[in-house]
Every structure is written in C-alpha cells, then in structure tokens.
Write a protein that holds these residues in place. Structure first.
Motif, mmCIF file in Angstrom:
data_model
loop_
_atom_site.group_PDB
_atom_site.id
_atom_site.type_symbol
_atom_site.label_atom_id
_atom_site.label_comp_id
_atom_site.label_asym_id
_atom_site.label_seq_id
_atom_site.Cartn_x
_atom_site.Cartn_y
_atom_site.Cartn_z
ATOM 1 N N GLN A 108 0.826 -1.204 0.000
ATOM 2 C CA GLN A 108 0.000 0.000 0.000
ATOM 3 C C GLN A 108 0.866 1.263 0.000
ATOM 4 O OE1 GLN A 108 -3.495 0.249 -0.321
ATOM 5 N NE2 GLN A 108 -3.046 -1.841 -0.961
ATOM 6 N N LYS A 112 0.993 3.981 -3.267
ATOM 7 C CA LYS A 112 0.757 5.422 -3.143
ATOM 8 C C LYS A 112 1.922 6.214 -3.734
ATOM 9 C CE LYS A 112 -2.562 5.833 0.618
ATOM 10 N NZ LYS A 112 -2.864 6.404 1.947
ATOM 11 N N LYS A 173 -6.100 0.723 -1.045
ATOM 12 C CA LYS A 173 -7.214 0.532 -0.116
ATOM 13 C C LYS A 173 -7.346 1.740 0.815
ATOM 14 C CE LYS A 173 -6.899 -4.539 -0.148
ATOM 15 N NZ LYS A 173 -6.366 -4.553 -1.489
ATOM 16 N N ASP A 174 -7.582 2.890 0.222
ATOM 17 C CA ASP A 174 -7.764 4.137 0.981
ATOM 18 C C ASP A 174 -8.745 4.990 0.183
ATOM 19 O OD1 ASP A 174 -7.625 6.655 2.132
ATOM 20 O OD2 ASP A 174 -5.480 6.533 2.554
ATOM 21 N N ASP A 175 -10.007 4.831 0.501
ATOM 22 C CA ASP A 175 -11.055 5.482 -0.284
ATOM 23 C C ASP A 175 -10.927 7.002 -0.312
ATOM 24 O OD1 ASP A 175 -12.142 3.043 -0.927
ATOM 25 O OD2 ASP A 175 -13.670 3.088 0.647
ATOM 26 N N TYR A 177 -8.202 8.847 0.031
ATOM 27 C CA TYR A 177 -7.068 9.194 -0.833
ATOM 28 C C TYR A 177 -7.440 9.029 -2.298
ATOM 29 C CZ TYR A 177 -2.559 8.751 -3.211
ATOM 30 O OH TYR A 177 -1.498 8.908 -4.094
ATOM 31 N N ASN A 178 -8.067 7.910 -2.607
ATOM 32 C CA ASN A 178 -8.435 7.617 -3.994
ATOM 33 C C ASN A 178 -9.403 8.653 -4.548
ATOM 34 O OD1 ASN A 178 -6.871 5.334 -3.816
ATOM 35 N ND2 ASN A 178 -8.592 3.941 -3.486
#
Length: 208
Positions: A108, A112, A173-175, A177-178
C-alpha cells in the motif's frame, strides 16, 4: 539516469519486457517535450523587433517553461524509481500470515508512491498547456505551430498520467485518498482539454 543516456537507450528499454520505463516515464517525457517547444517559441521571439512590446513577457515565459522542462525530465527518472520499488514489494515472501500482513502494508505504501508521481506529472501537464496558450498568443507567429504541438503534447501527457493514476488507485485501499486524487486528476483533464481547444483554435487562426 535515462535523461543522460542516448534516446535510443530509452526507446530500446521501453520496447523490452523490462517493467520500466513505462507509461509514467513516457508521460513525463511527453510533457518535457511540450515545455521544450514552448521554450523554442520563446527563443524565436526574443530579440525580434516585431515583438518588442512582449519581450518582458516572453522572458518570463521562457523561465517558466525551462523550469518546467527540467522538472518533467526529473520525473522521467523518478517514475522508474518508484515503480522499481513497487516491483521489489511484489517479490516479498507471503508464506505466513505475518509475512502477508507485512507485504500488504509495504504494498500500500509503494502503490501510493507509484501513484503520486504520475499524479504530479498530470498536474504539471496543465502547466505545460497554460504556457503553450501564452506562447501561442504572444510568441513569434512563424513558430505558432510549435505552440500548437506543445498543447497537444500537454494533452497526451495529461491523459497518459491519468491512466497511470487510475490503475494505481484501483489497487489502493484508501477510499479518501483515492477519491481526492482521482477528483483532482479529472479536474486537470477537463482544464487541459479546454486549453487544447483554445490553443489549437489560436494556432490555426494565426496560420491563416
């Protein structure tokens, strides 16, 4: 560093099965070419009597375009480095639950980093497009086609960067951030597309 090697070296490595350089580096290269063309228009405008009224503006413009060209060149290499880091994480062991957990955390983090570089390239593609617009408006008419090519390269850079951002956020897996990252990228795409239309209209109008 790729930027210090012959162009053939970059192209040969690009065409090989090597994971890098890839689309992100190509996006940065495309952006640097666009910035370079803006500088070219400026260089062909400076010192021309016909454009004496815009000399100060052109001097400022070429400083910006050259700074941007160098930044984009640096991002060519930076993208290969973050992707290389991601490739190393893929090689981490995953035989036990502890190893899997450690690998997931590192993955992860690496994703990023791999996403942030093309995102930065995308942001800078907008700057290239903005500079191309100014070059088309005040630059030497004999070189206005180069300003047009510059904005086309900015558009290609933006779209290429966006593809690389999207493929990374799909695995992050970081909504929050996405959502934030992709929303900003979409805004850049819209702005660059609008600038492309404006600059191309200016370019063709000035060419007659």
């Amino acid at each position: 560093m790729y930027i210090e090697q012959p162009i053939r070296h970059f192209l040969d490595k690009l065409a090989s099965k090597s994971p890098e350089p890839g689309g992100g580096s190509v996006a940065a290269l495309t952006g640097s070419l666009g910035a370079g063309l803006v500088s070219m228009v400026c260089s062909l405008t400076l010192g021309k009597e016909k454009y004496k009224d815009v000399q100060l503006q052109v001097e400022a413009l070429i400083k910006e375009s050259e700074k941007l060209r160098i930044e984009m060149q640096d991002l060519i290499q930076k993208d290969t480095e973050v992707y290389g880091g991601l490739s190393e994480v893929y090689k981490m062991p995953k035989n036990t639950d502890a190893e899997k957990a450690a690998r997931t955390v590192k993955m992860q983090e690496a994703l990023k980093k791999a996403c942030q570089v093309p995102f930065e390239i995308g942001l800078k593609s907008l700057e290239v497009a903005q500079l191309a617009q100014r070059a088309a408006e005040i630059g030497n008419v004999a070189a206005v086609s180069d300003a047009g090519v510059a904005v086309l390269l900015a558009q290609a850079c933006a779209q290429s960067a966006a593809l690389n951002v999207k493929i990374n956020v799909n695995s992050i897996k970081d909504d929050a951030y996405n959502k934030e990252t992709w929303s900003k990228m979409e805004a850049v795409l819209k702005q660059v597309a609008a600038l492309e239309k404006t600059v191309m209209e200016t370019t063709y109008r000035k060419m007659g």
